[in-house]
Write an enzyme that holds these catalytic residues in place. Structure first.
Site, PDB file in Angstrom:
ATOM      1  CE  LYS A   1      33.305  29.089  40.564  1.00 52.11           C
ATOM      2  NZ  LYS A   1      33.916  29.982  41.396  1.00 52.11           N
TER       3      LYS A   1
ATOM      4  NE  ARG B   1      44.824  29.697  42.004  1.00 51.42           N
ATOM      5  CZ  ARG B   1      44.440  30.290  42.904  1.00 51.42           C
ATOM      6  NH1 ARG B   1      45.162  30.521  43.749  1.00 51.42           N
ATOM      7  NH2 ARG B   1      42.947  30.870  42.972  1.00 51.42           N
TER       8      ARG B   1
HETATM    9  N1  BES Z   1      35.833  30.859  38.091  1.00 51.94           N
HETATM   10  C1  BES Z   1      36.093  31.485  39.179  1.00 51.94           C
HETATM   11  C2  BES Z   1      36.889  32.962  39.874  1.00 51.94           C
HETATM   12  C3  BES Z   1      35.570  33.685  39.165  1.00 51.94           C
HETATM   13  C4  BES Z   1      34.408  34.041  40.279  1.00 51.94           C
HETATM   14  C5  BES Z   1      35.194  34.114  37.987  1.00 51.94           C
HETATM   15  C6  BES Z   1      33.693  35.136  40.078  1.00 51.94           C
HETATM   16  C7  BES Z   1      34.135  34.628  38.083  1.00 51.94           C
HETATM   17  C8  BES Z   1      33.418  35.321  38.767  1.00 51.94           C
HETATM   18  C9  BES Z   1      37.601  30.279  39.858  1.00 51.94           C
HETATM   19  O1  BES Z   1      37.571  29.936  39.225  1.00 51.94           O
HETATM   20  C10 BES Z   1      37.519  30.890  41.404  1.00 51.94           C
HETATM   21  O2  BES Z   1      36.540  29.738  41.775  1.00 51.94           O
HETATM   22  N2  BES Z   1      38.275  31.142  42.633  1.00 51.94           N
HETATM   23  C11 BES Z   1      38.335  30.979  43.821  1.00 51.94           C
HETATM   24  C12 BES Z   1      39.776  30.609  44.049  1.00 51.94           C
HETATM   25  C13 BES Z   1      39.761  30.303  45.719  1.00 51.94           C
HETATM   26  C14 BES Z   1      38.822  28.687  45.377  1.00 51.94           C
HETATM   27  C15 BES Z   1      41.138  30.342  45.938  1.00 51.94           C
HETATM   28  C16 BES Z   1      37.683  32.450  43.958  1.00 51.94           C
HETATM   29  O3  BES Z   1      38.142  33.551  43.888  1.00 51.94           O
HETATM   30  O4  BES Z   1      36.769  31.572  45.172  1.00 51.94           O
HETATM   31 ZN    ZN Z   2      36.472  27.818  40.529  1.00 53.44          ZN
END
Ligand code: BES
Ligand code: ZN
Ligand code: ZN
Length: 488
Positions: free
Chosen positions: A268, A342
């Site tokens: 990230k 997931r």
């Molecule tokens: N933990 C994150 C989702 C999240 C984002 C929670 C902002 C709280 C605030 C999750 O694991 C994630 O990173 N999801 C990705 C999925 C994508 C890579 C398909 C996302 O939402 O960008």
């Molecule tokens: Zn994530």
């Protein structure tokens, strides 16, 4: 800590008396109260408009040092959420000033449209939740209040005698979840967080089972282990079960427990990573719900299945393109290592199905940024093919002020999860609709249970504090789940 009282206001001594006032309408029928509300209204600066406040000192009609009037706005637009905010504002005022002796006046039964017990419940919730301060790493200037009194007429007090304890029990659950979410990620690595949770669970009648990495390997929790591979902190699966003797229904709750989500190899960027300690908020909500359910002694079987991992980049981390065999036996091609939630959820769901055969299975997860884009930070995404379950969850959320909005699970979008090499891809081939794709992915692992998924990515954490929740973990979901379980 919460106490109902109906002792004569002209006699009972109190430091701060907090009185809710509606615009253009009286909501009290006690004589001294109506008199002093009249005094407040006669001031130009106060008319009972929403969020207006006025403090008057040494009023002869009551034995309070100071009376804090707080506006609720128009009576027609009054909601339970506004009552929560009112009570929390009164508590905040007392904490801020260090004046710890507070009595909150409840509007007279019948003066407003909301049923008396619900009015008391909302006001006590606001007070209890607003009284919380996170103090693990630094002390607050003024302590939280030790005791809060609520003034109601004698008849209503008698009718609702059992309410304060119940509200307090449920709110304590929310605060427990907030506490865990607020903790720094270096203090709650998977095994540590499980320890913190079990310390609380041990004080209740819950059964506790901890499945450690070695056993997860032996049992082939392939998806969960893949996510955990990048971290030197080992994964754990925690099971908390509440099984009263005569219960018939079984509900499984699954909570996403990523103690820190760095994104893995798909690291990230700055701006998205700093608050990722919140990625275990689903786990916190489920664990706190189980603790609360045990304390309340609800008469149904509730199983909490909580996968705990840390998602880190390293030489041993899983990669985009990896194909993993999940605990269910289905193979998954990893599209993006940041879509880790997931993966741990499907192994936990499969485990819950095999072990407990629940009629209902609900997972709670900070799953997608896309859900936040769709619904903002105050409304959670609700996904389920089951209309009755959708209604029940939606209604529970309306009741507790934890709003959910139902989202679709379109069958034709499933083709976006097709992989050329494995049974499924973990992320969709298209950029749009990310919250839906994630939910559709989970739906492939729900078996025959009536399943719902609640995406709390936005609601689990407040970047900026509000009246009854400071900045940080909100504890979203605990009161909702408790309310839901009560009505099932
Ligand atoms: N933990 C994150 C989702 C999240 C984002 C929670 C902002 C709280 C605030 C999750 O694991 C994630 O990173 N999801 C990705 C999925 C994508 C890579 C398909 C996302 O939402 O960008
Ligand atoms: Zn994530
Ligand atoms: Zn995540």
């Amino acid at each position: 800590m919460l106490q109902l009282t109906s002792r004569d206001l002209t006699r009972s001594r109190v430091n701060t008396l907090a009185i809710p006032v509606c615009k253009n309408q009286d909501i009290h029928d006690d004589k001294p109260l109506t008199a002093i509300v009249g005094k407040a209204r006669s001031r130009d600066e106060f008319s009972g408009g929403e969020d207006e406040t006025l403090i008057l000192y040494d009023l002869p009609e009551v034995r309070a040092d100071r009376v804090l009037f707080i506006g609720l706005g128009k009576i027609k637009k009054l909601t339970r959420e506004k009552l929560r905010n009112f009570a929390a504002a009164a508590v905040a005022n007392c904490i801020r000033t260090g004046l710890a002796d507070l009595m909150i006046v409840i509007p007279a039964a019948g003066k407003i449209k909301i049923e008396a017990s619900l009015v008391i419940e909302a006001i006590q919730e606001g007070a209890c939740l607003g009284n919380y301060q996170f103090e693990r790493y630094k002390k607050s200037r003024h302590a939280s209040l030790k005791k809060i009194r609520f003034y109601v007429d004698a008849k209503t007090a008698k009718k609702n005698r059992a309410l304060p304890r119940k509200v307090e029990t449920v709110c304590r659950g929310t605060l427990l979840a907030r506490e865990w979410v607020n903790m720094a990620p270096n203090d709650k690595m998977p095994e540590k967080l499980v320890e913190l949770i079990t310390t609380e669970a041990k004080k209740t009648s819950l059964s506790i089972e901890v499945i450690k990495a070695r056993e997860l390997e032996r049992k082939k929790f392939g998806a969960m282990l893949a996510v955990a591979a990048g971290s030197k902190n080992k994964p754990v699966l925690l099971r908390l079960t509440h099984t009263p003797r005569r219960a018939k229904k079984t509900v499984a709750l699954i909570g996403k427990g990523v103690t820190f989500d760095a994104g893995g190899i798909n690291l990230k960027p700055s701006g998205s990573i700093e608050t990722m300690k919140k990625d275990m908020a689903g786990a916190a909500a489920v664990a706190a719900t189980l603790v609360t359910v045990a304390r309340l002694g609800l008469n149904l079987n509730v199983m909490g299945v909580i996968p705990m991992v840390e998602n880190m980049p390293s030489g041993s981390a899983y990669r985009p393109g990896d194909i993993i065999t999940s605990y269910s036996g289905k193979t998954v091609e990893v599209g993006n290592t940041d879509a880790e939630g997931r993966l741990i959820l499907i192994d936990a769901m499969t485990h819950a199905l095999i072990k407990y055969h629940p009629q209902i299975m609900i997972d709670m997860a900070t799953l997608t940024g896309a859900c936040m884009v769709a619904l903002g930070d105050k409304i959670a995404g609700l996904f389920t093919p089951d209309n009755r379950l959708a209604d029940a969850i939606h209604r529970a959320g309306e009741n507790t002020g934890e709003r959910c909005w139902r989202m679709p699970l379109p069958e034709d979008y499933k083709k976006n999860l097709k992989s050329d090499f494995a049974d499924l891809k973990s992320v969709g081939s298209k950029r749009w609709g990310g919250a839906i794709t994630a939910a559709l992915f989970l739906s492939e692992f729900a078996g025959d249970a009536r399943w719902a998924h609640i995406d709390i990515a936005g609601t689990a954490y407040a970047d900026k504090g509000s009246v009854y929740c400071g900045s940080g973990g909100t504890g979203f979901g605990v009161r909702l789940l408790c309310k839901l379980l009560e009505t099932l």
